[in-house]
Design an enzyme around this catalytic site. Structure first.
Site, PDB file in Angstrom:
ATOM      1  N   ALA A 143       0.818  -1.219   0.000  1.00 20.46           N
ATOM      2  CA  ALA A 143       0.000   0.000   0.000  1.00 20.46           C
ATOM      3  C   ALA A 143       0.850   1.267   0.000  1.00 20.46           C
ATOM      4  O   ALA A 143       0.312   2.375  -0.068  1.00 20.46           O
ATOM      5  CB  ALA A 143      -0.942   0.004   1.208  1.00 20.46           C
ATOM      6  N   GLY A 144       2.177   1.120   0.056  1.00 22.17           N
ATOM      7  CA  GLY A 144       3.070   2.289   0.077  1.00 22.17           C
ATOM      8  C   GLY A 144       3.175   2.918  -1.313  1.00 22.17           C
ATOM      9  O   GLY A 144       2.640   2.391  -2.290  1.00 22.17           O
TER      10      GLY A 144
ATOM     11  N   MET B  25       5.872   3.193  -3.278  1.00 19.34           N
ATOM     12  CA  MET B  25       6.546   2.284  -4.210  1.00 19.34           C
ATOM     13  C   MET B  25       5.779   0.974  -4.345  1.00 19.34           C
ATOM     14  O   MET B  25       5.735   0.392  -5.430  1.00 19.34           O
ATOM     15  CB  MET B  25       7.982   2.013  -3.732  1.00 19.34           C
TER      16      MET B  25
ATOM     17  N   THR C  95      15.888   1.884   1.576  1.00 15.06           N
ATOM     18  CA  THR C  95      17.113   2.618   1.882  1.00 15.06           C
ATOM     19  C   THR C  95      17.178   2.916   3.382  1.00 15.06           C
ATOM     20  O   THR C  95      16.218   2.670   4.113  1.00 15.06           O
ATOM     21  CB  THR C  95      17.190   3.937   1.085  1.00 15.06           C
TER      22      THR C  95
ATOM     23  N   HIS D  99      14.410  15.418  -2.599  1.00 18.10           N
ATOM     24  CA  HIS D  99      13.292  14.467  -2.599  1.00 18.10           C
ATOM     25  C   HIS D  99      12.049  15.099  -1.991  1.00 18.10           C
ATOM     26  O   HIS D  99      12.141  16.112  -1.296  1.00 18.10           O
ATOM     27  CB  HIS D  99      13.646  13.204  -1.802  1.00 18.10           C
TER      28      HIS D  99
ATOM     29  N   LYS E  59       9.975  11.881   2.622  1.00 13.20           N
ATOM     30  CA  LYS E  59      11.143  10.976   2.738  1.00 13.20           C
ATOM     31  C   LYS E  59      11.735  11.046   4.141  1.00 13.20           C
ATOM     32  O   LYS E  59      11.920  12.142   4.677  1.00 13.20           O
ATOM     33  CB  LYS E  59      12.194  11.345   1.681  1.00 13.20           C
TER      34      LYS E  59
END
Ligand code: NAD
Length: 270
Positions: free
Chosen positions: A12-13, A15, A102, A157, A161
């Site tokens: 669901a994110g 990405m 990351t 970004h 983030k």
């Protein structure tokens, strides 16, 4: 070969949704499962519908175990803590683990490395063709230019983030350090603030900007006496990372266990 059965974790994110759309659109792969964290409001919902598609008949679950046992690979852009757990499960199930997450600590990296003894893990701070090509160019430029040229990596970004500098900025810093033949850990300058003193010769500097909806901009500056070279990449759309992740999964199928990077997938490693 039969279709590759793929699970998207963190479905669901931002990405995760891009990955679900990429799997649904691609040939040779099928979405066999979708996972979210316990307590997510999306549990039980169809992964396709959450990603803005027609339903795909794949409900989002918080129980990865049975899904991993019946899959060939997992696409993982979640959080470091989640990725470490998924690495263990993927190693047990001997399935390909593509890691885009990351911000992993050295301890997380060690655990992922250990898992890669049993399964193929492809991990990269950036899954795009363009950034991996940029890394090669940065390595070449750093090799050609001596320490009179100061190297700075600047990234921007979106405002959501959570880690800085970005995984891509670090990947580019590693490329510059490799070109110079130095260890990035011992030659980097991060988070300058206040009376920092003059720049240390040979350092590779990092600066992070955050705001709006920027998908990912990176520039590596080589600032020398009287001239400056800037190598840049701008990501316009998350789908490019998702397509790269899919390519990595297909590349990893049937390969021998180990920890690989996107440079390996794209044939850029030397
Ligand atoms: P996001 O917060 O939108 O999505 C992360 C998702 O993971 C959330 O939906 C969250 O609920 C889920 N999650 C967290 N813990 C979980 C668990 N234990 N089990 C299942 N799901 C869990 O973040 P995002 O913008 O999609 O980015 C995710 C990661 O991918 C970040 O680390 C980001 O830096 C990285 N990223 C990498 C690349 C690349 O090319 N390598 C590109 C873009 C983003």
């Amino acid at each position: 070969m039969s279709e590759m059965r793929l699970i998207v974790v963190g479905a669901a994110g931002r990405m995760g949704q891009a990955l679900v759309r990429a799997v649904a659109a691609a040939e040779g792969v099928t979405l066999s499962g979708a996972v979210e964290r316990a307590g997510s409001p999306h549990l039980g919902r169809d992964a396709g519908a959450v990603a803005g598609l027609e339903p795909l008949g794949v409900p989002i679950s918080d129980d990865p175990l049975p899904l991993f046992a019946a899959a060939d690979g997992v696409l993982d852009f979640t959080s470091p803590a989640a990725t470490v757990q998924f690495a263990e499960l993927a190693a047990q199930a001997r399935i390909v683990h593509v890691v885009g997450t990351t911000g992993c600590s050295a301890d997380d990296e060690a655990k992922i490395h250990a898992a890669a003894r049993h399964a193929v893990v492809v991990k990269s701070g950036n899954m795009s063709l363009g950034v991996n090509l940029l890394a090669q160019l940065v390595r070449q430029a750093a090799r050609a230019l001596d320490a009179e040229f100061d190297i700075e990596v600047v990234e921007m970004h979106h405002r959501m983030k959570v880690d800085a500098p970005s995984g891509t900025a670090l990947l580019l810093g590693e490329a510059a350090a490799a070109g110079r033949g130095v260890d990035l850990g011992a030659h980097s300058a991060r988070g300058r603030d206040g009376h920092t003193g003059a720049r240390r010769t040979g350092d590779i500097g990092f600066a992070s900007l955050r705001g709006g909806t920027v998908v990912g901009d990176h520039t590596v500056v080589f600032a020398g006496p009287g001239e400056r070279i800037e190598l840049s990449h701008r990501a316009e759309d998350r789908s490019l990372f998702a397509r790269g992740a899919l390519r990595a999964a297909l590349w990893g199928r049937g390969r021998k266990p180990g920890l690989y990077t996107m440079a390996d997938v794209l044939g850029f490693s030397d």
